[in-house]
Design a protein around this motif. Structure first.
Motif, PDB file in Angstrom:
ATOM      1  N   GLU A  46     -41.401  29.249 -85.141  1.00 26.40           N
ATOM      2  CA  GLU A  46     -42.250  28.022 -85.024  1.00 26.40           C
ATOM      3  C   GLU A  46     -42.298  27.431 -84.001  1.00 26.40           C
ATOM      4  OE1 GLU A  46     -41.790  25.256 -88.179  1.00 26.40           O
ATOM      5  OE2 GLU A  46     -39.680  24.793 -87.475  1.00 26.40           O
ATOM      6  N   TRP A  47     -43.444  26.792 -83.502  1.00 27.93           N
ATOM      7  CA  TRP A  47     -43.649  26.125 -82.253  1.00 27.93           C
ATOM      8  C   TRP A  47     -42.845  24.640 -82.494  1.00 27.93           C
ATOM      9  CZ3 TRP A  47     -46.871  21.557 -81.999  1.00 27.93           C
ATOM     10  CH2 TRP A  47     -46.981  21.175 -80.689  1.00 27.93           C
ATOM     11  N   VAL A  48     -42.178  24.191 -81.491  1.00 19.75           N
ATOM     12  CA  VAL A  48     -41.548  22.868 -81.637  1.00 19.75           C
ATOM     13  C   VAL A  48     -41.949  21.749 -80.485  1.00 19.75           C
ATOM     14  CG1 VAL A  48     -39.193  21.775 -81.147  1.00 19.75           C
ATOM     15  CG2 VAL A  48     -39.207  23.968 -82.108  1.00 19.75           C
ATOM     16  N   ALA A  49     -42.206  22.241 -79.375  1.00 20.43           N
ATOM     17  CA  ALA A  49     -42.808  21.369 -78.256  1.00 20.43           C
ATOM     18  C   ALA A  49     -43.272  22.139 -77.082  1.00 20.43           C
ATOM     19  CB  ALA A  49     -41.590  20.437 -77.985  1.00 20.43           C
ATOM     20  N   SER A  50     -44.188  21.716 -76.133  1.00 15.86           N
ATOM     21  CA  SER A  50     -44.452  22.185 -75.273  1.00 15.86           C
ATOM     22  C   SER A  50     -44.870  21.184 -73.875  1.00 15.86           C
ATOM     23  CB  SER A  50     -45.938  22.818 -75.385  1.00 15.86           C
ATOM     24  OG  SER A  50     -46.923  22.312 -76.007  1.00 15.86           O
ATOM     25  N   SER A  51     -44.722  21.578 -72.652  1.00 12.85           N
ATOM     26  CA  SER A  51     -45.047  20.714 -71.597  1.00 12.85           C
ATOM     27  C   SER A  51     -45.933  21.310 -70.769  1.00 12.85           C
ATOM     28  CB  SER A  51     -43.732  20.440 -70.894  1.00 12.85           C
ATOM     29  OG  SER A  51     -43.902  19.778 -69.873  1.00 12.85           O
ATOM     30  N   LYS A  64     -41.223  15.121 -83.998  1.00 11.08           N
ATOM     31  CA  LYS A  64     -42.009  14.052 -83.170  1.00 11.08           C
ATOM     32  C   LYS A  64     -41.062  12.834 -83.586  1.00 11.08           C
ATOM     33  CE  LYS A  64     -46.193  14.518 -83.155  1.00 11.08           C
ATOM     34  NZ  LYS A  64     -47.741  14.496 -83.604  1.00 11.08           N
ATOM     35  N   GLY A  65     -40.648  12.104 -82.468  1.00 11.36           N
ATOM     36  CA  GLY A  65     -39.974  10.869 -82.454  1.00 11.36           C
ATOM     37  C   GLY A  65     -38.627  11.068 -82.275  1.00 11.36           C
ATOM     38  N   ARG A  66     -38.007  12.231 -82.313  1.00 10.29           N
ATOM     39  CA  ARG A  66     -36.854  12.808 -82.336  1.00 10.29           C
ATOM     40  C   ARG A  66     -36.486  13.738 -81.212  1.00 10.29           C
ATOM     41  NH1 ARG A  66     -34.467  15.822 -86.171  1.00 10.29           N
ATOM     42  NH2 ARG A  66     -36.333  16.962 -86.852  1.00 10.29           N
ATOM     43  N   PHE A  67     -37.320  14.726 -80.655  1.00  7.51           N
ATOM     44  CA  PHE A  67     -37.026  15.695 -79.712  1.00  7.51           C
ATOM     45  C   PHE A  67     -37.793  15.065 -78.779  1.00  7.51           C
ATOM     46  CE2 PHE A  67     -35.651  19.347 -82.476  1.00  7.51           C
ATOM     47  CZ  PHE A  67     -35.014  18.829 -83.114  1.00  7.51           C
ATOM     48  N   THR A  68     -37.634  15.449 -77.337  1.00  6.48           N
ATOM     49  CA  THR A  68     -38.136  15.100 -76.056  1.00  6.48           C
ATOM     50  C   THR A  68     -38.037  16.499 -75.141  1.00  6.48           C
ATOM     51  OG1 THR A  68     -37.664  12.614 -76.342  1.00  6.48           O
ATOM     52  CG2 THR A  68     -38.540  13.432 -74.051  1.00  6.48           C
ATOM     53  N   MET A  82     -32.460  16.762 -78.332  1.00  9.26           N
ATOM     54  CA  MET A  82     -32.930  16.645 -79.624  1.00  9.26           C
ATOM     55  C   MET A  82     -31.827  15.526 -80.095  1.00  9.26           C
ATOM     56  SD  MET A  82     -32.926  20.699 -80.471  1.00  9.26           S
ATOM     57  CE  MET A  82     -31.206  20.910 -80.204  1.00  9.26           C
ATOM     58  N   ASN A  83     -32.420  14.560 -80.738  1.00 12.60           N
ATOM     59  CA  ASN A  83     -31.799  13.403 -81.239  1.00 12.60           C
ATOM     60  C   ASN A  83     -31.673  13.335 -82.767  1.00 12.60           C
ATOM     61  OD1 ASN A  83     -30.919  12.537 -78.757  1.00 12.60           O
ATOM     62  ND2 ASN A  83     -32.764  11.325 -78.564  1.00 12.60           N
ATOM     63  N   SER A  84     -31.094  12.691 -83.482  1.00  5.92           N
ATOM     64  CA  SER A  84     -31.216  12.528 -84.924  1.00  5.92           C
ATOM     65  C   SER A  84     -31.363  13.845 -85.706  1.00  5.92           C
ATOM     66  CB  SER A  84     -32.252  11.570 -85.339  1.00  5.92           C
ATOM     67  OG  SER A  84     -32.070  10.279 -84.636  1.00  5.92           O
ATOM     68  N   LEU A  85     -30.556  14.783 -85.461  1.00  7.14           N
ATOM     69  CA  LEU A  85     -30.689  15.930 -85.997  1.00  7.14           C
ATOM     70  C   LEU A  85     -30.502  16.195 -87.241  1.00  7.14           C
ATOM     71  CD1 LEU A  85     -28.927  18.037 -83.021  1.00  7.14           C
ATOM     72  CD2 LEU A  85     -31.203  18.718 -83.852  1.00  7.14           C
ATOM     73  N   LYS A  86     -31.173  17.161 -88.062  1.00  4.88           N
ATOM     74  CA  LYS A  86     -31.077  17.334 -89.492  1.00  4.88           C
ATOM     75  C   LYS A  86     -30.596  18.736 -89.532  1.00  4.88           C
ATOM     76  CE  LYS A  86     -35.096  14.223 -89.834  1.00  4.88           C
ATOM     77  NZ  LYS A  86     -36.495  14.070 -90.553  1.00  4.88           N
ATOM     78  N   PRO A  87     -29.893  18.863 -90.804  1.00  2.00           N
ATOM     79  CA  PRO A  87     -29.860  20.492 -91.396  1.00  2.00           C
ATOM     80  C   PRO A  87     -30.928  21.301 -91.017  1.00  2.00           C
ATOM     81  CG  PRO A  87     -28.562  18.847 -92.720  1.00  2.00           C
ATOM     82  CD  PRO A  87     -29.557  18.025 -91.825  1.00  2.00           C
ATOM     83  N   GLU A  88     -32.204  20.914 -91.483  1.00  2.00           N
ATOM     84  CA  GLU A  88     -33.089  21.783 -91.422  1.00  2.00           C
ATOM     85  C   GLU A  88     -33.651  22.103 -89.881  1.00  2.00           C
ATOM     86  OE1 GLU A  88     -32.912  18.787 -93.001  1.00  2.00           O
ATOM     87  OE2 GLU A  88     -34.758  17.710 -93.029  1.00  2.00           O
ATOM     88  N   ASP A  89     -32.966  21.411 -88.977  1.00  2.00           N
ATOM     89  CA  ASP A  89     -33.405  21.996 -87.494  1.00  2.00           C
ATOM     90  C   ASP A  89     -32.489  22.958 -87.198  1.00  2.00           C
ATOM     91  OD1 ASP A  89     -33.294  18.367 -86.755  1.00  2.00           O
ATOM     92  OD2 ASP A  89     -35.201  19.788 -86.802  1.00  2.00           O
ATOM     93  N   THR A  90     -31.649  23.522 -88.106  1.00  2.00           N
ATOM     94  CA  THR A  90     -30.674  24.813 -87.779  1.00  2.00           C
ATOM     95  C   THR A  90     -31.505  26.068 -87.401  1.00  2.00           C
ATOM     96  OG1 THR A  90     -28.828  24.000 -89.003  1.00  2.00           O
ATOM     97  CG2 THR A  90     -29.187  26.429 -88.788  1.00  2.00           C
ATOM     98  N   ALA A  91     -31.566  26.658 -86.339  1.00  2.00           N
ATOM     99  CA  ALA A  91     -32.291  27.677 -86.013  1.00  2.00           C
ATOM    100  C   ALA A  91     -31.953  28.175 -84.649  1.00  2.00           C
ATOM    101  CB  ALA A  91     -33.795  27.532 -85.881  1.00  2.00           C
ATOM    102  N   VAL A  92     -32.522  29.415 -84.329  1.00  2.00           N
ATOM    103  CA  VAL A  92     -32.346  29.865 -82.877  1.00  2.00           C
ATOM    104  C   VAL A  92     -33.327  29.233 -82.039  1.00  2.00           C
ATOM    105  CG1 VAL A  92     -32.291  31.887 -81.253  1.00  2.00           C
ATOM    106  CG2 VAL A  92     -31.019  32.095 -83.755  1.00  2.00           C
ATOM    107  N   TYR A  93     -33.153  28.745 -80.886  1.00  2.00           N
ATOM    108  CA  TYR A  93     -34.167  28.152 -80.128  1.00  2.00           C
ATOM    109  C   TYR A  93     -34.424  28.966 -78.772  1.00  2.00           C
ATOM    110  CZ  TYR A  93     -34.127  23.700 -83.012  1.00  2.00           C
ATOM    111  OH  TYR A  93     -34.238  22.894 -84.007  1.00  2.00           O
TER     112      TYR A  93
END
Length: 119
Positions: A46-51, A64-68, A82-93
């Motif tokens: 899944e897509w996370v962020a783009s620049s 949104k609001g946690r990652f920059t 990546m701030n305020s990380l949650k268990p559901e953020d666990t993944a290969v990036y």
């Protein structure tokens, strides 16, 4: 050909922070879009962020609001703070780079870096 190398993944407790880096083998100022995706076990990527090269950034609602996402053109590196990380953020990036030249769209991927968030 663009080679991308991610780093910065690891194990962190919920609420913690990590900064991922994606180093490119070429100048990123000429790369139209650089982004971050993630893939959790048993799930689709899944897509996370783009620049964009024009300075626009976009984020998935889930981060949104946690990652920059940011670019350092001098270092040919894209970051994902990546701030305020949650268990559901666990993944290969994965980092990706998209080049659009004369209408031809070419995409490159890095090898990925594991992020594990413990509860």
């Amino acid at each position: 050909q663009v080679q991308l190398v991610e780093s910065g993944g690891g194990l962190v407790q919920a609420g913690g922070s990590l900064r991922l880096s994606c180093a490119a083998s070429t100048s990123i100022s000429s790369i139209n879009v650089m982004g971050w995706y993630r893939q959790a076990p048993g799930k689709q990527r899944e897509w996370v962020a783009s620049s964009t090269s024009g300075g626009n950034t976009n984020y998935a609602d889930s981060v949104k609001g946690r990652f920059t996402i940011s670019r350092d053109n001098a270092k040919n590196t894209v970051y994902l703070q990546m701030n305020s990380l949650k268990p559901e953020d666990t993944a290969v990036y994965y980092c990706d780079a998209q080049l659009i030249v004369f209408g031809t769209h070419t995409r490159y991927w890095g090898q990925g870096t594991q992020v594990t968030v413990s509860s």
